[in-house]
Write an enzyme that holds these catalytic residues in place. Structure first.
Site, PDB file in Angstrom:
ATOM      1  N   GLY A 106       0.797  -1.219   0.000  1.00 25.17           N
ATOM      2  CA  GLY A 106       0.000   0.000   0.000  1.00 25.17           C
ATOM      3  C   GLY A 106       0.827   1.265   0.000  1.00 25.17           C
ATOM      4  N   VAL A 148     -11.226  -4.454   8.017  1.00 22.89           N
ATOM      5  CA  VAL A 148     -12.074  -4.568   6.826  1.00 22.89           C
ATOM      6  C   VAL A 148     -13.181  -5.604   7.001  1.00 22.89           C
ATOM      7  CG1 VAL A 148     -10.308  -3.804   5.201  1.00 22.89           C
ATOM      8  CG2 VAL A 148     -10.491  -6.247   5.767  1.00 22.89           C
ATOM      9  N   ALA A 191      -5.961  -5.311   1.710  1.00 24.98           N
ATOM     10  CA  ALA A 191      -5.958  -5.832   3.083  1.00 24.98           C
ATOM     11  C   ALA A 191      -6.160  -7.344   3.091  1.00 24.98           C
ATOM     12  CB  ALA A 191      -7.045  -5.149   3.899  1.00 24.98           C
ATOM     13  N   GLU A 217      -4.801 -11.247   5.444  1.00 25.17           N
ATOM     14  CA  GLU A 217      -3.878 -12.043   6.248  1.00 25.17           C
ATOM     15  C   GLU A 217      -3.069 -12.884   5.261  1.00 25.17           C
ATOM     16  OE1 GLU A 217      -3.405 -11.711   9.332  1.00 25.17           O
ATOM     17  OE2 GLU A 217      -5.224 -10.818  10.165  1.00 25.17           O
ATOM     18  N   THR A 218      -1.725 -12.944   5.433  1.00 26.09           N
ATOM     19  CA  THR A 218      -0.896 -13.460   4.341  1.00 26.09           C
ATOM     20  C   THR A 218       0.020 -14.630   4.673  1.00 26.09           C
ATOM     21  OG1 THR A 218       0.806 -11.795   4.838  1.00 26.09           O
ATOM     22  CG2 THR A 218      -0.860 -11.233   3.175  1.00 26.09           C
ATOM     23  N   TYR A 220      -4.657 -20.362   3.459  1.00 24.72           N
ATOM     24  CA  TYR A 220      -4.471 -19.037   2.858  1.00 24.72           C
ATOM     25  C   TYR A 220      -4.914 -19.041   1.396  1.00 24.72           C
ATOM     26  CZ  TYR A 220      -2.029 -15.193   0.554  1.00 24.72           C
ATOM     27  OH  TYR A 220      -1.735 -14.102  -0.208  1.00 24.72           O
TER      28      TYR A 220
END
Length: 351
Positions: free
Chosen positions: A13, A56, A75, A77-78, A159
């Site tokens: 970002g 979010v 946005a 979770e990675t 993921y």
């Protein structure tokens, strides 16, 4: 125009915001999670626009956002390994949060650009020993092929599954009403990447080990391949997609990568080359983590056919740039990655 960037105070970002700030008014919606942000106050202050602190996946927070002309949804979770035991958290942000971003875009009538992941492909496309094309789990003797945007989804991690489900939400909820473009990046690297988060990739672990004089540790024999895209090249693609929105009712999906495979052994050598050291030992550990894949690389022909910007950085230069820029920046000790592996092992997620 006014552009909302979810996750805007984060790694991707911030690079994207700097690219867009001279021509657009920017607003970020970011939770400023401590796992991602070593210094949340600094992350907030360096974003070139208003930062709304919020989750979010919280429906109420979307009412606090001023109406934008376009939305870029970053946005997420990675951490692949962490997703295997934090399933609810990853579903909440990556699926529910993405659905809310799509619903908000429809209310605002705003075109949406969303970042997914190459993890939706899992092991991806391959040519079998018999010459046929297969997808997903690769049989012995098959040859990996670059992933096409039209390939079926075969995620092997929670993921990857949440990113696949998030894409489906956008196709169902938003695409019939507003322009939707979805980007599937390969491994994104570059200056500003979190150096204290042991769940987001191997390069920060290499950096920590190099700084401590420890051997670089590679899981497996190091022949596994990846496609490393510099964050500046991803930001260029995202900016282009804002200026060239998809057609309503026809969601567009693009890969982001270099289209060139880099083995983990080559990756380690690139990392050493970017450090002040003349050499460093490399050791291989026979361990496999749940959710890991063997090979990954992007086919970029569709984006090229649209006139999308081509990557300017090679993977080797991107890796060396990351190590050199990060060398004197604060980050976690290498033990953090050892502890993360132990956490997976304690849960039966390694072999």
């Amino acid at each position: 125009m006014r552009i909302l960037i979810t996750g805007g105070a984060g790694f991707i970002g911030q690079h994207l915001a700097r690219r867009l700030s001279s021509a657009h008014e920017l607003v970020a919606l970011d939770s400023l999670s401590e796992q991602v942000h070593l210094d949340p106050d600094s992350a907030r202050s360096t974003f070139p626009g208003e930062v709304i602190v919020g989750d979010v996946a919280d429906p109420g927070v979307w009412g606090e956002v001023p109406r934008p002309d376009a939305v870029i949804h970053l946005a997420a979770e990675t951490g692949t390994g962490q997703s295997m035991y934090e399933q609810d958290r990853y579903v909440r942000v990556n699926v529910d949060g993405t659905r809310l971003a799509g619903e908000a875009s429809v209310r605002w009538g705003a075109p949406l650009v969303a970042v997914s992941s190459r993890a939706v492909y899992g092991e991806g496309r391959h040519r079998t020993a018999h010459g046929t094309i297969g997808y997903g789990e690769r049989p012995e003797g098959s040859t990996p092929l670059d992933s096409l945007e039209t390939d079926p989804h075969h995620p092997v991690s929670v993921y990857g599954q949440t990113k696949s489900d998030g894409e489906a939400q956008l196709v169902d909820v938003a695409a019939p009403h507003v322009p939707v473009s979805i980007v599937r990046p390969q491994n994104v690297i570059g200056p500003g990447q979190a150096l204290h988060n042991p769940y987001t990739g191997v390069l920060a672990a290499f950096l920590a080990r190099l700084r401590e004089g420890r051997a670089l540790q590679i899981y497996g024999d190091g022949s596994q391949t990846r496609d490393f895209i510099h964050v500046a090249d991803l930001a260029a693609l995202l900016g282009w997609l804002v200026e060239h929105p998809a057609d309503v009712g026809t969601p567009r999906v693009l890969n982001s990568g270099t289209g060139v495979r880099t083995s983990l052994n080559e990756l380690a050598r690139h990392a050493i080359a970017g450090s002040p050291l003349s050499d460093a030992p490399i050791e291989h550990v026979e361990v496999t983590r749940a959710g890991d894949i063997i090979d990954a690389c992007a086919d970029l022909s569709y984006g090229a056919s649209l006139g999308a910007p081509a990557p300017q950085w090679t993977s080797g230069d991107a890796v060396a740039n990351f190590i050199a820029w990060s060398w004197d920046k604060p980050g976690a000790a290498s033990q953090a990655w050892d502890q993360a592996l132990n956490e997976l092992d304690s849960r039966g997620l390694t072999s």
